[in-house]
Design an enzyme around this catalytic site. Structure first.
Site, PDB file in Angstrom:
ATOM      1  N   HIS A 163      -1.809 -20.887  -0.165  1.00  0.00           N
ATOM      2  CA  HIS A 163      -0.483 -19.799   0.101  1.00  0.00           C
ATOM      3  C   HIS A 163       0.473 -19.765  -1.159  1.00  0.00           C
ATOM      4  CE1 HIS A 163      -1.656 -21.142   4.153  1.00  0.00           C
ATOM      5  NE2 HIS A 163      -0.458 -20.465   4.697  1.00  0.00           N
ATOM      6  N   TYR A 169       0.781  -1.368  -0.061  1.00  0.00           N
ATOM      7  CA  TYR A 169       0.029   0.135  -0.055  1.00  0.00           C
ATOM      8  C   TYR A 169       0.960   1.308  -0.190  1.00  0.00           C
ATOM      9  CZ  TYR A 169       0.959   0.995   4.906  1.00  0.00           C
ATOM     10  OH  TYR A 169       1.734   1.260   6.117  1.00  0.00           O
ATOM     11  N   LEU A 221      11.367   0.982   6.883  1.00  0.00           N
ATOM     12  CA  LEU A 221      10.760   1.628   5.359  1.00  0.00           C
ATOM     13  C   LEU A 221      11.599   2.951   5.184  1.00  0.00           C
ATOM     14  CD1 LEU A 221       8.147   1.351   3.691  1.00  0.00           C
ATOM     15  CD2 LEU A 221       7.334   3.162   4.962  1.00  0.00           C
ATOM     16  N   ARG A 277      -8.157 -19.979  -1.928  1.00  0.00           N
ATOM     17  CA  ARG A 277      -7.085 -19.791  -0.745  1.00  0.00           C
ATOM     18  C   ARG A 277      -6.206 -20.949  -1.044  1.00  0.00           C
ATOM     19  NH1 ARG A 277      -5.480 -20.988   4.121  1.00  0.00           N
ATOM     20  NH2 ARG A 277      -4.564 -19.249   5.284  1.00  0.00           N
ATOM     21  N   GLU A 280      13.185   2.390  13.668  1.00  0.00           N
ATOM     22  CA  GLU A 280      12.036   3.588  13.258  1.00  0.00           C
ATOM     23  C   GLU A 280      11.198   3.716  14.234  1.00  0.00           C
ATOM     24  OE1 GLU A 280      10.353   2.724   9.450  1.00  0.00           O
ATOM     25  OE2 GLU A 280      10.621   0.796   9.728  1.00  0.00           O
ATOM     26  N   ARG A 331       7.975   4.211  -4.812  1.00  0.00           N
ATOM     27  CA  ARG A 331       8.050   2.971  -3.748  1.00  0.00           C
ATOM     28  C   ARG A 331       6.889   1.791  -3.822  1.00  0.00           C
ATOM     29  NH1 ARG A 331       7.893   5.371   2.105  1.00  0.00           N
ATOM     30  NH2 ARG A 331       5.748   5.493   1.789  1.00  0.00           N
ATOM     31  N   LYS A 382       6.501  -1.839   1.830  1.00  0.00           N
ATOM     32  CA  LYS A 382       5.314  -1.330   2.519  1.00  0.00           C
ATOM     33  C   LYS A 382       4.142  -2.217   2.510  1.00  0.00           C
ATOM     34  CE  LYS A 382       3.225   3.245   3.243  1.00  0.00           C
ATOM     35  NZ  LYS A 382       3.493   3.585   4.719  1.00  0.00           N
TER      36      LYS A 382
HETATM   37  C1  LIG Z   1       6.954   1.952   9.355  1.00  0.00           C
HETATM   38  C2  LIG Z   1       6.785   3.229   8.836  1.00  0.00           C
HETATM   39  N1  LIG Z   1       8.160   3.990   8.676  1.00  0.00           N
HETATM   40  C3  LIG Z   1       8.147   5.261   8.003  1.00  0.00           C
HETATM   41  C4  LIG Z   1       7.181   5.718   7.759  1.00  0.00           C
HETATM   42  C5  LIG Z   1       6.967   7.189   6.856  1.00  0.00           C
HETATM   43  O1  LIG Z   1       6.940   7.209   5.477  1.00  0.00           O
HETATM   44  P1  LIG Z   1       6.721   8.347   4.689  1.00  0.00           P
HETATM   45  O2  LIG Z   1       7.548   9.331   5.021  1.00  0.00           O
HETATM   46  O3  LIG Z   1       6.824   7.731   3.332  1.00  0.00           O
HETATM   47  O4  LIG Z   1       5.260   8.609   4.640  1.00  0.00           O
HETATM   48  C6  LIG Z   1       6.011   5.173   7.729  1.00  0.00           C
HETATM   49  C7  LIG Z   1       4.711   5.608   7.032  1.00  0.00           C
HETATM   50  O5  LIG Z   1       3.619   5.289   7.140  1.00  0.00           O
HETATM   51  C8  LIG Z   1       5.836   3.829   7.992  1.00  0.00           C
HETATM   52  O6  LIG Z   1       4.780   3.211   8.441  1.00  0.00           O
END
Ligand SMILES: Cc1ncc(COP(=O)(O)O)c(C=O)c1O
Length: 290
Positions: free
Chosen positions: A105, A35, A205, A103, A181, A54, A149
């Protein structure tokens, strides 16, 4: 947060009430998809290319082949704003799943991915962005591919919920004391006028706002060191801040109940907030209103 009525479903624009997913939709059964959340200011996407790029990277990483090109997707997302006459601050949520199939895997063959996107209004949370937030620390129990993501967000949800139950805004995630993070944002520590943050490995991320911050620091000539900091470093930090498309650049003023620095948003964080507002073409200025 109101949802606008027209949504994008595959390459069609439909009313949000008409969107129906079959029982065996892989996002619903397996979280088998990716997403994006793209910020909108005054009806215009911010960091549009970064998010679309991304999305394609995430899809490729889990072997979902999108039915159309990046250019076509961008056209559809722009048209989504037009169809909704979207001229305010908001965000788009966009989801791509591997599709619908009995369904199993194992990935189904010859199945088209399911794609949808919708628009929500989202006024800037100015008082939070100005005052800063309190956070907790929490063990990072996610998998090893956090650069994707992915729809699988349960560990992130658990951490954020724990933050909320402790009266906090976010959870700083760490692996044996090494800060990766936050549950839904990237995190940075400022010490002696240098910014420290986790390198863009598979473990975090790669935030689009972070990419913008990388541009801002060059212009502002503030060193950004891609070196993960430790939980232990926080007690000695001058500033701490987080970044994401919904939280923008938000100062962190307290961690686990202890103030960060002097307990107020720091100067470098403010400079970055100012750069963000200029870059996103936002008229309202946090510093002027601080
Ligand atoms: C785990 C995580 N890290 C970092 C970010 C920041 O990403 P962005 O700056 O692209 O919104 C997000 C945003 O949803 C996130 O879910």
């Amino acid at each position: 947060m109101s949802v606008f009525p027209v949504i994008l479903s595959q390459d069609k624009f439909v009313h949000r009430d008409s969107l129906k997913f079959p029982l065996e939709e892989r996002a619903l059964q397996f979280g088998d998809g990716v997403y994006e959340v793209i910020r909108i200011y005054n009806g215009k996407y911010y960091l549009f290319n970064e998010h679309v790029d991304r999305l394609y990277r995430s899809s490729k990483a889990i072997k979902i082949k999108l039915s159309y090109s990046k250019e076509k997707l961008k056209e559809l997302l722009l048209e989504l704003l037009n169809r909704n006459k979207m001229i305010e601050d908001g965000k788009v949520y966009m989801q791509i799943s591997r599709g619908s199939a009995p369904r199993d895997h194992v990935f189904p063959e010859g199945v088209e991915p399911n794609i949808y996107a919708y628009v929500q209004s989202l006024p800037r949370n100015l008082s939070t962005i100005k005052k800063g937030v309190s956070v907790i620390t929490h063990r990072d129990i996610r998998w090893e591919n956090c650069y994707i993501k992915s729809l699988n967000l349960l560990p992130n949800l658990m951490a954020k919920q724990e933050a909320k139950e402790n009266g906090c805004y976010e959870a700083i995630l760490h692996q044996d004391g090494l800060v990766t993070e936050c549950s839904a944002s990237n995190v940075y520590l400022v010490k002696d006028e240098k910014i420290f943050t986790h390198p863009t490995t598979r473990n975090i991320l790669h935030g689009c706002v972070r990419m913008a911050i990388e541009r801002f620091v060059e212009e502002l000539q503030i060193p950004l060191v891609e070196d993960a900091f430790l939980l232990n470093d926080i007690s000695d930090a001058d500033e701490l801040f987080l970044s994401s498309s919904t939280s923008e650049i938000t100062p962190i003023v307290s961690v686990d109940g202890h103030p960060v620095g002097d307990g107020k948003p720091g100067e470098i964080t403010r400079k970055l907030q100012d750069a963000y507002e200029k870059d996103a073409n936002i008229q309202e200025n946090i510093i002027a209103n601080a």
